[in-house]
Design a protein around this motif. Structure first.
Motif, PDB file in Angstrom:
ATOM      1  N   LEU A   1       4.356   9.110 -12.552  1.00  0.00           N
ATOM      2  CA  LEU A   1       3.067   9.169 -11.803  1.00  0.00           C
ATOM      3  C   LEU A   1       2.329   8.344 -11.108  1.00  0.00           C
ATOM      4  O   LEU A   1       0.921   8.958 -10.333  1.00  0.00           O
ATOM      5  CB  LEU A   1       2.629   8.914 -13.723  1.00  0.00           C
ATOM      6  CG  LEU A   1       2.961   9.979 -14.671  1.00  0.00           C
ATOM      7  CD1 LEU A   1       1.944   9.764 -15.819  1.00  0.00           C
ATOM      8  CD2 LEU A   1       2.347  11.288 -13.864  1.00  0.00           C
ATOM      9  N   CYS A   2       2.956   7.282 -10.887  1.00  0.00           N
ATOM     10  CA  CYS A   2       2.404   6.380  -9.709  1.00  0.00           C
ATOM     11  C   CYS A   2       2.769   6.446  -8.295  1.00  0.00           C
ATOM     12  O   CYS A   2       3.214   5.953  -7.308  1.00  0.00           O
ATOM     13  CB  CYS A   2       2.627   5.032  -9.618  1.00  0.00           C
ATOM     14  SG  CYS A   2       4.673   4.959 -10.118  1.00  0.00           S
ATOM     15  N   ARG A   3       3.620   7.942  -7.690  1.00  0.00           N
ATOM     16  CA  ARG A   3       4.030   7.847  -6.513  1.00  0.00           C
ATOM     17  C   ARG A   3       3.298   8.094  -5.413  1.00  0.00           C
ATOM     18  O   ARG A   3       3.674   7.532  -4.623  1.00  0.00           O
ATOM     19  CB  ARG A   3       4.770   9.182  -6.518  1.00  0.00           C
ATOM     20  CG  ARG A   3       3.850  10.034  -6.872  1.00  0.00           C
ATOM     21  CD  ARG A   3       4.520  11.934  -6.412  1.00  0.00           C
ATOM     22  NE  ARG A   3       3.285  12.652  -6.627  1.00  0.00           N
ATOM     23  CZ  ARG A   3       3.080  13.286  -8.319  1.00  0.00           C
ATOM     24  NH1 ARG A   3       3.479  12.741  -9.095  1.00  0.00           N
ATOM     25  NH2 ARG A   3       2.537  14.684  -8.224  1.00  0.00           N
ATOM     26  N   ASP A   4       1.984   7.802  -5.365  1.00  0.00           N
ATOM     27  CA  ASP A   4       1.214   7.511  -4.607  1.00  0.00           C
ATOM     28  C   ASP A   4       0.786   6.505  -3.989  1.00  0.00           C
ATOM     29  O   ASP A   4       0.628   5.998  -2.960  1.00  0.00           O
ATOM     30  CB  ASP A   4      -0.117   8.143  -4.845  1.00  0.00           C
ATOM     31  CG  ASP A   4      -0.375   9.854  -5.310  1.00  0.00           C
ATOM     32  OD1 ASP A   4       0.703  10.420  -4.127  1.00  0.00           O
ATOM     33  OD2 ASP A   4      -1.088  10.291  -5.366  1.00  0.00           O
ATOM     34  N   ARG A   5       0.899   5.430  -5.010  1.00  0.00           N
ATOM     35  CA  ARG A   5       0.988   4.309  -5.066  1.00  0.00           C
ATOM     36  C   ARG A   5       1.619   3.494  -4.323  1.00  0.00           C
ATOM     37  O   ARG A   5       2.474   2.527  -3.388  1.00  0.00           O
ATOM     38  CB  ARG A   5       0.166   3.284  -5.825  1.00  0.00           C
ATOM     39  CG  ARG A   5      -0.776   3.616  -6.515  1.00  0.00           C
ATOM     40  CD  ARG A   5      -1.260   2.445  -8.240  1.00  0.00           C
ATOM     41  NE  ARG A   5      -1.030   0.868  -7.570  1.00  0.00           N
ATOM     42  CZ  ARG A   5      -0.894   0.592  -8.849  1.00  0.00           C
ATOM     43  NH1 ARG A   5      -0.490   1.189 -10.060  1.00  0.00           N
ATOM     44  NH2 ARG A   5      -0.837  -1.005  -8.255  1.00  0.00           N
ATOM     45  N   VAL A   6       3.337   4.307  -4.417  1.00  0.00           N
ATOM     46  CA  VAL A   6       4.685   3.769  -4.459  1.00  0.00           C
ATOM     47  C   VAL A   6       4.383   4.510  -2.482  1.00  0.00           C
ATOM     48  O   VAL A   6       5.223   3.561  -1.819  1.00  0.00           O
ATOM     49  CB  VAL A   6       5.723   4.490  -4.968  1.00  0.00           C
ATOM     50  CG1 VAL A   6       7.048   4.314  -4.255  1.00  0.00           C
ATOM     51  CG2 VAL A   6       6.219   4.269  -6.272  1.00  0.00           C
ATOM     52  N   VAL A   7       4.092   5.766  -2.281  1.00  0.00           N
ATOM     53  CA  VAL A   7       4.089   5.884  -1.043  1.00  0.00           C
ATOM     54  C   VAL A   7       2.947   4.952  -0.459  1.00  0.00           C
ATOM     55  O   VAL A   7       3.575   4.376   0.641  1.00  0.00           O
ATOM     56  CB  VAL A   7       3.486   7.114  -0.286  1.00  0.00           C
ATOM     57  CG1 VAL A   7       2.633   7.439   1.251  1.00  0.00           C
ATOM     58  CG2 VAL A   7       4.306   8.120  -1.604  1.00  0.00           C
ATOM     59  N   LYS A   8       2.386   4.301  -0.543  1.00  0.00           N
ATOM     60  CA  LYS A   8       1.023   3.038   0.171  1.00  0.00           C
ATOM     61  C   LYS A   8       1.941   1.998   0.189  1.00  0.00           C
ATOM     62  O   LYS A   8       1.878   1.483   1.279  1.00  0.00           O
ATOM     63  CB  LYS A   8       0.380   3.402  -0.303  1.00  0.00           C
ATOM     64  CG  LYS A   8      -1.333   2.242   0.065  1.00  0.00           C
ATOM     65  CD  LYS A   8      -2.023   2.072  -0.708  1.00  0.00           C
ATOM     66  CE  LYS A   8      -3.030   1.348   0.175  1.00  0.00           C
ATOM     67  NZ  LYS A   8      -4.301   0.987  -0.838  1.00  0.00           N
ATOM     68  N   ALA A   9       2.987   1.302  -1.195  1.00  0.00           N
ATOM     69  CA  ALA A   9       3.535   0.407  -0.706  1.00  0.00           C
ATOM     70  C   ALA A   9       4.251   0.416  -0.140  1.00  0.00           C
ATOM     71  O   ALA A   9       4.727  -0.737   0.912  1.00  0.00           O
ATOM     72  CB  ALA A   9       3.596  -0.626  -2.576  1.00  0.00           C
ATOM     73  N   VAL A  10       5.068   1.575  -0.103  1.00  0.00           N
ATOM     74  CA  VAL A  10       6.407   1.249   0.988  1.00  0.00           C
ATOM     75  C   VAL A  10       6.024   1.499   2.152  1.00  0.00           C
ATOM     76  O   VAL A  10       6.630   0.197   3.035  1.00  0.00           O
ATOM     77  CB  VAL A  10       7.410   2.775   0.233  1.00  0.00           C
ATOM     78  CG1 VAL A  10       8.191   2.745   1.371  1.00  0.00           C
ATOM     79  CG2 VAL A  10       8.127   2.466  -0.550  1.00  0.00           C
ATOM     80  N   ASP A  11       5.428   1.527   2.521  1.00  0.00           N
ATOM     81  CA  ASP A  11       4.286   1.858   4.085  1.00  0.00           C
ATOM     82  C   ASP A  11       3.774   0.860   4.442  1.00  0.00           C
ATOM     83  O   ASP A  11       4.053   0.493   5.683  1.00  0.00           O
ATOM     84  CB  ASP A  11       3.152   3.311   4.232  1.00  0.00           C
ATOM     85  CG  ASP A  11       3.092   3.753   5.831  1.00  0.00           C
ATOM     86  OD1 ASP A  11       3.546   2.554   6.546  1.00  0.00           O
ATOM     87  OD2 ASP A  11       1.828   4.140   5.721  1.00  0.00           O
ATOM     88  N   GLU A  12       3.261  -0.319   3.359  1.00  0.00           N
ATOM     89  CA  GLU A  12       2.820  -1.876   3.940  1.00  0.00           C
ATOM     90  C   GLU A  12       4.041  -2.282   4.010  1.00  0.00           C
ATOM     91  O   GLU A  12       3.871  -2.997   4.428  1.00  0.00           O
ATOM     92  CB  GLU A  12       1.935  -2.115   2.651  1.00  0.00           C
ATOM     93  CG  GLU A  12       0.855  -0.730   2.919  1.00  0.00           C
ATOM     94  CD  GLU A  12      -0.370  -1.062   1.491  1.00  0.00           C
ATOM     95  OE1 GLU A  12       0.099  -1.635   0.869  1.00  0.00           O
ATOM     96  OE2 GLU A  12      -1.839  -1.103   1.420  1.00  0.00           O
ATOM     97  N   ALA A  13       5.012  -1.976   3.380  1.00  0.00           N
ATOM     98  CA  ALA A  13       6.090  -3.634   2.753  1.00  0.00           C
ATOM     99  C   ALA A  13       7.510  -3.235   4.353  1.00  0.00           C
ATOM    100  O   ALA A  13       7.229  -4.074   4.952  1.00  0.00           O
ATOM    101  CB  ALA A  13       7.264  -3.098   1.723  1.00  0.00           C
ATOM    102  N   LEU A  14       6.984  -1.929   4.970  1.00  0.00           N
ATOM    103  CA  LEU A  14       7.390  -1.485   5.928  1.00  0.00           C
ATOM    104  C   LEU A  14       7.338  -0.954   7.066  1.00  0.00           C
ATOM    105  O   LEU A  14       7.941  -1.157   8.629  1.00  0.00           O
ATOM    106  CB  LEU A  14       8.969  -0.569   5.275  1.00  0.00           C
ATOM    107  CG  LEU A  14      10.054  -0.627   4.583  1.00  0.00           C
ATOM    108  CD1 LEU A  14      10.596   0.597   4.688  1.00  0.00           C
ATOM    109  CD2 LEU A  14      10.806  -2.428   4.593  1.00  0.00           C
ATOM    110  N   GLN A  15       6.108  -1.333   7.100  1.00  0.00           N
ATOM    111  CA  GLN A  15       5.481  -1.067   8.145  1.00  0.00           C
ATOM    112  C   GLN A  15       5.979   0.061   8.825  1.00  0.00           C
ATOM    113  O   GLN A  15       5.435   0.293   9.789  1.00  0.00           O
ATOM    114  CB  GLN A  15       5.242  -2.037   9.240  1.00  0.00           C
ATOM    115  CG  GLN A  15       4.142  -3.236   8.887  1.00  0.00           C
ATOM    116  CD  GLN A  15       4.521  -4.298   9.471  1.00  0.00           C
ATOM    117  OE1 GLN A  15       4.705  -4.443  10.534  1.00  0.00           O
ATOM    118  NE2 GLN A  15       3.516  -5.667   8.985  1.00  0.00           N
TER     119      GLN A  15
END
Length: 1305
Positions: free
Chosen positions: A124-138
């Motif tokens: 359910l939190c996949r959108d937040r996961v996508v954003k968090a992964v993007d931020e973590a690895l730029q």
């Protein structure tokens, strides 16, 4: 930090302090989370665990505990595996040297969970996961364009992981500084600290090897390998850096100063094998043997088994058909045929998966067969062998040069876009293939015998080659005589002169035996060498230069400059020389010759021009000589082959405007002792202009084309000018300015400017009048206006003898003081042209009412044409329009009032029937056909035009008139009764007996204009003889099928019956509405494949293999598929040459949907094998048609032209292909009902998509993402998962997410 997460942090720290088991920690954590109303999985929990890991990194016991908690959280999906690995990657890799134990745990954890990334899709939190992964690895290129799709972020993460692992290993192995091995220690005295350091050092080495093994493991997994392949396609710059890093890693293994362990070589070897087996195991045509059979490597090997192109195995049929169609000159070439053939070559290479040696060999053998089909045995006002030699020796080398240049400039060909480095062509590959091809070409001895027109040139090249070889490659000023050359000598010499081959090619042209028999006597010097040495234009030298073509750009340039700025007495002669043999036979430099020739018609303003008159008048002698030289069938066809008609039209407009405004009161020039009046110069230029845009075609052809109206766009002068202006604005012109700067040429063509009819008022007035004349009847004779007064004077001149003996038909004045010495009025050409329609209306009306005899009418019209030869254009267009309208009475061709065809009409009709029967066409004679002693009747305008044309003499002036009147007479005859053309043929055969065969052939072709059933019979014959499915159609030659049966062997007009393909290529242009051809050719392709499938020994069970994928294991498949490919290639070729992109667009958007929706393809079909083969053959036919019309590269030629030339968007590739794919997607999704057999539908859809993935991947980039997703979903429903993935993979960056999610399903 929020209070809830502080509580979670406390629970974790407490568990760490107590060293609780992961299950206990997990239970306490879930209780705490539920107490605070937090859902799982959680993005924040990942951050908390990584924070605890980092802050307790110095405590080994705490670190080991937190690792177990992280593993437990990932196993129980309390956190996102993707997010956790991204956070660990960003934190652990940078500190791997300081914390090698953590790095080791990270590698092991990643090795376990990296294959479980798909679980993120369901969170359910996949959108937040996508954003968090993007931020973590730029991962995003910029903060303004973040990644928002799960599939895309997974692809980016995997690639980032691989890239960072490779970077870390490289850094670990790069330097030996600081290594424990670099320190000096006493043996046996190492203390506890040193042992610990050695252990850490060993762990670091082990970690680097583990990282390499992890990379190999990731690539070996099918899912992750597929995801990385998506990254390779869409992140090409980053992928290149990754590959470079791997190459550096390999180089470090051989560097003694590096820290690479001894096991590094084996580890990298395993990684290389994993890459080879993993990344290269994408979907390929070999996974579907039926599709693979459509790319027939076995057929290519046998495609050159005979010189004549006989047999059904040759895949190069489009080359032969296109070249033969180009010889007819019935369609306007928008570009040079070299550019078109280069696109056709690339399309054929992609669609047939051919190597370049085979493709070049197919191209050259097709060109040689074209020359062998010369029509010298049938004399007439048609093109001769020079046009065919131009195609072979100029156009084909230029086309080969284009594809070679593209490769060596680094432009990728569509078959190399896969990202597969091993499939990329190395620079020089195509050039080497060309050389290999020309060496193999020597085996086709029967094709290499030169025609009479090329014997001298071939012998000269053979002498030059022999001299070159005998001197060991040193250039000689003299050539050895008595050498015998072949067509291969001319081809190789043409390639050498254009830099496609080096001079070493001359060595394998000559054998030792030939050299031993060559005498050493020097030949006579060329007249061009005498001219280049500065000799003046004497009579003998001038004659020699006109008959001998130039051999270098320098020679062309010098004669061009002489024509432009040379002595006044030499300029006209220089123009005649440049537009003589040098224009049609200077094969090594012909692209320059045509540009110089056309440039002659736009001479620069002389420095001493006073400005009192138009500067073109000062160039009148040169212009007249140049126009006379270009005014031959072969010269015009050569200009057409090079795509020069638009530029030629722009050059002719000012000449027509200027000299059409001058009266005939005195000559404007003297050429070769002949006085040239403004009327003469205007007429030559004007008739040249109207021939460019097929003005003689009747108005009916403008309105029967429906949605494909632009098929008649070449029927307008505006279209020619739009093409010219578009070419002028083109950023790249292969045969324009850049070409003139090579080989030492100092010539710079004028840049030119945009040309429009508005700049030429007199010509524009005539053009508007011409359009009005063919659209409506002449409004009547209005008194008291200048045009009527001019008409009165013309009528008085035309019927002067009638006026002397009777009141005659001419009212008003019977003479005028403004007359020349011969009694003709002094008028400018434009005034005469404007008055001709009214003059014709009055004259025909008088004849119809009996006040003017037919003989006097013919005499008067001939007087008008003698006065102004350019008037024949208006006469032809008027008579054609009036005959089409059908308002005039009929004239009896009885031999008294009008000439009678009775003497040989029955003979002509019998010979026409024989020709039609030879090509499988049988039509009954309609009632009232006439013949024998029974007089026939024709519409009065047609009778008048026939009576006029048979009065022309067969000299240069008559040839000029016939070049316009001949096609116009064919078109006008088509508007009359069905036998009109046979009457024309009978009368002309009486006049010129040596043209008998040609006239009968043209008359046979005209039968198809109003007879659709006959055209269908002809099409069926083309398929029957090519596939050798109808032995009754022809000779033993046709029994073999193939190109030889379709187009004829050596001479299509000799003793053998006329080949059906030749008849079709000469006839299809007569048909008013050719839009039906797409439906009919589709039917013929389907029927041929269906019959082959029914005869084949395979069924549905043998076509179904793994899962439900269509397969075939029977030995009969390659043979049947080869013949099906032959049928589809023939259909695609005929469709392309008949209507280009217009008919192809109709095929995609109308014919194919109708075929499947109406169930036409399954009527009476019971053989599953026939249905399957039919579906795949149609798929190949449709894709090849599109490839020929639009090309296979990333930019469609039609798409680029549409914005500039007004070509409707309905024929642009992206529009047509998108509409077709939407249809397929709707059918797959059940949105529309498919009426045909599902086996047929499935084989077509799978076949077309598989061929598009394999052969035209650049097309997929133009499709909408929504369409691609629907197609992929439908393919998955059919268990074609790999094909669905391959389709989405090639959809570009926008389809990355969809492709990744499909892979992860």
């Amino acid at each position: 930090m929020q209070p809830s997460w502080k509580a979670v942090m406390e629970v974790t720290k407490t568990a760490m302090a107590q060293n609780d088991f992961p299950l206990v920690w997990g239970t306490d954590l879930v209780t705490c989370i539920h107490k605070h109303g937090i859902g799982l999985p959680s993005v924040e929990l990942s951050s908390v665990l990584v924070h605890c890991l980092v802050t307790n990194a110095s405590y080994a016991s705490s670190t080991a505990t937190i690792w177990t908690y992280i593993q437990h959280a990932m196993s129980c999906q309390m956190v996102s595996v993707l997010h956790m690995l991204a956070l660990l990657t960003s934190r652990i890799l940078p500190s791997r040297h300081q914390q090698p134990e953590n790095y080791r745990m990270y590698l092991e954890l990643t090795s376990t969970f990296v294959f479980s990334l798909s679980s993120t899709k369901l969170m359910l939190c996949r959108d937040r996961v996508v954003k968090a992964v993007d931020e973590a690895l730029q991962l995003s290129n910029s903060p303004d364009t973040p990644i928002t799709e799960v599939g895309i972020v997974i692809v980016h993460f995997l690639f980032a992981l691989m890239a960072r692992l490779a970077e870390s290993v490289y850094e670990d192995w790069k330097s030996n500084e600081g290594s424990i091995h670099g320190r000096t220690m006493e043996s046996g005295t190492a203390g506890h600290e040193e042992k610990h350091e050695m252990g850490l050092e060993q762990l670091k080495k082990t970690n680097s090897l583990a990282a390499v093994h992890l990379m190999a493991k990731i690539i070996q997994n099918k899912r992750t390998a597929d995801l990385l392949r998506i990254a390779r396609r869409n992140l090409q710059d980053q992928w290149t850096l990754f590959v470079q890093r791997l190459q550096l890693l390999e180089s470090l293994t051989n560097d003694p100063s590096s820290k690479a362990p001894k096991e590094a070589m084996d580890a990298l070897g395993q990684l290389a094998n994993a890459i080879q087996q993993g990344l290269h195991q994408e979907w390929r045509s070999s996974q579907m043997p039926v599709i693979h059979a459509l790319l027939p490597s076995s057929c290519r090997s046998s495609s050159f088994g005979n010189a004549g192109g006989l047999g059904y195995s040759s895949p190069w049929l489009p080359f032969d058909i296109y070249m033969e169609a180009a010889m007819e000159g019935r369609r306007l070439s928008q570009r040079s045929n070299a550019e078109i053939l280069a696109d056709v070559m690339k399309a054929m290479q992609s669609v047939h998966a051919a190597n370049w040696v085979d493709l070049f060999l197919g191209l050259w053998t097709a060109g040689l067969r074209l020359v062998k089909r010369d029509r010298e045995s049938m004399e007439g006002p048609n093109t001769h062998v020079e046009s065919r030699l131009c195609m072979l020796l100029s156009i084909l080398p230029l086309a080969a040069g284009i594809v070679i240049e593209e490769e060596e400039r680094g432009q990728p060909h569509p078959e190399n876009i896969s990202g597969d480095d091993k499939d990329r062509k190395i620079p020089g590959g195509r050039r080497a293939a060309l050389e290999t091809c020309l060496q193999v070409l020597g085996q086709f001895e029967s094709l290499l015998v030169p025609p009479t027109a090329a014997v001298t040139a071939a012998n000269q090249v053979a002498a030059k080659v022999a001299a070159f070889v005998s001197t060991g490659g040193q250039k000689m000023n003299v050539e050895i005589s008595n050498s015998v050359g072949t067509m291969r000598h001319l081809i190789v010499d043409s390639c050498v002169s254009r830099g496609l081959l080096d001079n070493s090619a001359y060595f394998w042209l000559v054998t030792g035996g030939q050299l031993a028999n060559i005498p050493s006597s020097p030949s006579q010097p060329s007249p061009w060498s005498v001219f280049m040495d500065g000799a003046p234009f004497s009579g003998s030298l001038r004659v020699a230069l006109m008959s001998c073509p130039a051999g270098s750009v320098a020679e062309l340039e010098k004669v061009y400059k002489t024509a432009i700025v040379g002595p006044e007495e030499e300029r006209a002669a220089a123009a005649s020389i440049l537009c003589g043999a040098s224009l049609i036979r200077s094969w090594n430099v012909q692209e320059y010759a045509v540009h110089f020739a056309v440039q002659l018609l736009s001479p620069p303003v002389a420095e001493n021009w006073g400005g009192n008159s138009n500067p073109l008048i000062g160039h009148a002698p040169m212009l007249y000589a140049a126009l006379q030289g270009m005014n031959t069938a072969d010269a015009m066809n050569v200009l057409s082959l090079f795509g020069m008609f638009p530029e030629l039209a722009a050059s002719l407009l000012p000449i027509c405007e200027v000299f059409g405004s001058l009266s005939n009161s005195k000559p404007v020039a003297t050429v070769a002792g002949e006085d040239v009046t403004a009327h003469m110069l205007f007429s030559v230029a004007f008739l040249q202009l109207v021939k460019l845009w097929k003005f003689h075609r009747p108005p009916l052809e403008h309105c029967l084309l429906g949605s494909g109206a632009s098929l008649g766009a070449d029927l307008s002068l505006e279209y020619l000018l739009q093409l010219r202006n578009m070419q002028l604005a083109s950023p790249s012109d292969r045969f324009g300015k850049q070409r003139m700067q090579v080989l030492g040429s100092t010539y710079t063509p004028s840049s030119g400017s945009v040309v429009s009819l508005d700049s030429f008022p007199r010509l524009q007035i005539w053009y508007m009048q011409h359009q009005a004349c063919i659209s409506a009847t002449v409004s009547g004779l209005l008194r008291n206006n200048p045009m009527h007064q001019v008409g009165d004077r013309l009528l008085a001149m035309m019927f002067k003898k009638v006026n002397k003996s009777s009141p005659g038909p001419t009212p008003g004045i019977s003479g005028s003081p403004s007359e020349d010495v011969s009694g003709r009025p002094i008028l400018c050409a434009w005034d005469i042209i404007a008055a001709v329609p009214n003059v014709l209306e009055y004259s025909l009306t008088a004849c119809a009412h009996g006040s003017l005899s037919p003989r006097d009418l013919t005499t008067g019209l001939r007087e008008l044409v003698d006065y102004l030869p350019g008037a024949i254009a208006t006469i032809v267009s008027y008579c054609s329009a009036e005959t089409t309208r059908g308002l005039w009475k009929y004239a009896s061709m009885n031999g008294q009032d009008w000439p009678s065809p009775a003497a040989n009409l029955l003979t002509i009709q019998g010979e026409v029937k024989d020709i039609l029967a030879a090509v499988g066409v049988h039509i009954p004679n309609p009632t009232g056909s006439g013949g024998g002693n029974a007089p026939v009747s024709l519409p009065l305008p047609l009778a008048a035009l026939i009576g006029l044309t048979i009065t022309f003499k067969l000299d240069r002036a008559g040839d000029t008139l016939l070049s316009v009147a001949g096609p116009g007479l064919e078109s006008c005859s088509g508007a009359g009764p069905w036998f009109s053309m046979q009457v024309v043929a009978a009368l002309w055969a009486q006049k010129v007996r040596r043209w008998h065969d040609y006239i009968v052939f043209i008359s046979s072709c005209s039968v198809f204009k109003h007879n659709k059933p006959a055209m269908l019979q002809l099409l069926k014959s083309c398929f029957a003889v090519t596939l050798s499915s109808s032995p009754s159609l022809g000779s033993k030659l046709q029994m073999n099928g193939g190109v030889g049966a379709l187009l004829g062997s050596w001479s299509a007009y000799g003793p053998e019956p006329v080949a059906p393909g030749i008849v079709y290529l000469r006839s299809y242009v007569f048909f008013h509405d050719i839009m039906f051809l797409s439906d009919e050719i589709l039917i013929l392709v389907a029927e041929a494949a269906r019959e082959l499938g029914t005869q084949g020994d395979f069924n549905k069970e043998s076509l179904v293999g793994l899962g439900s994928r269509l397969r075939c294991v029977q030995a009969s498949l390659p043979n049947s598929m080869a013949r099906a490919v032959q049928a589809s290639s023939l259909g695609a070729s005929l469709l392309y040459v008949s209507g280009g992109a217009i008919l192809v667009a109709k095929l995609f958007t109308d014919s194919i949907p109708t075929w499947f929706l109406s169930g036409k393809g399954s009527k009476g079909i019971h053989s599953t094998g026939g249905l399957i083969l039919e579906g795949y053959a149609i798929a190949h036919f449709v894709l090849l048609s599109g490839a020929l019309a639009w090309g296979v590269s990333g930019s469609s030629a039609v798409h680029l032209q549409a914005e500039n030339t007004g070509i409707p968007s309905q024929i642009q590739r992206h529009y047509v292909l998108g509409a077709h794919m939407d249809f397929l997607a709707s059918g797959l999704g059940g949105e529309i009902f498919i009426s045909c057999e599902q086996t047929l539908w499935r084989s077509y859809v799978v076949g077309f998509l598989a061929l598009m993935v394999t052969c035209t991947p650049m097309w997929i980039l133009e499709l909408k993402l929504d369409t691609l997703q629907k197609l992929a979903t439908g393919l998955r429903f059919w268990h074609e998962h790999d094909l669905a993935v391959a389709l989405l993979e090639r959809g570009g960056p926008s389809a990355m997410g969809a492709a990744a999610e499909l892979i992860l399903c």
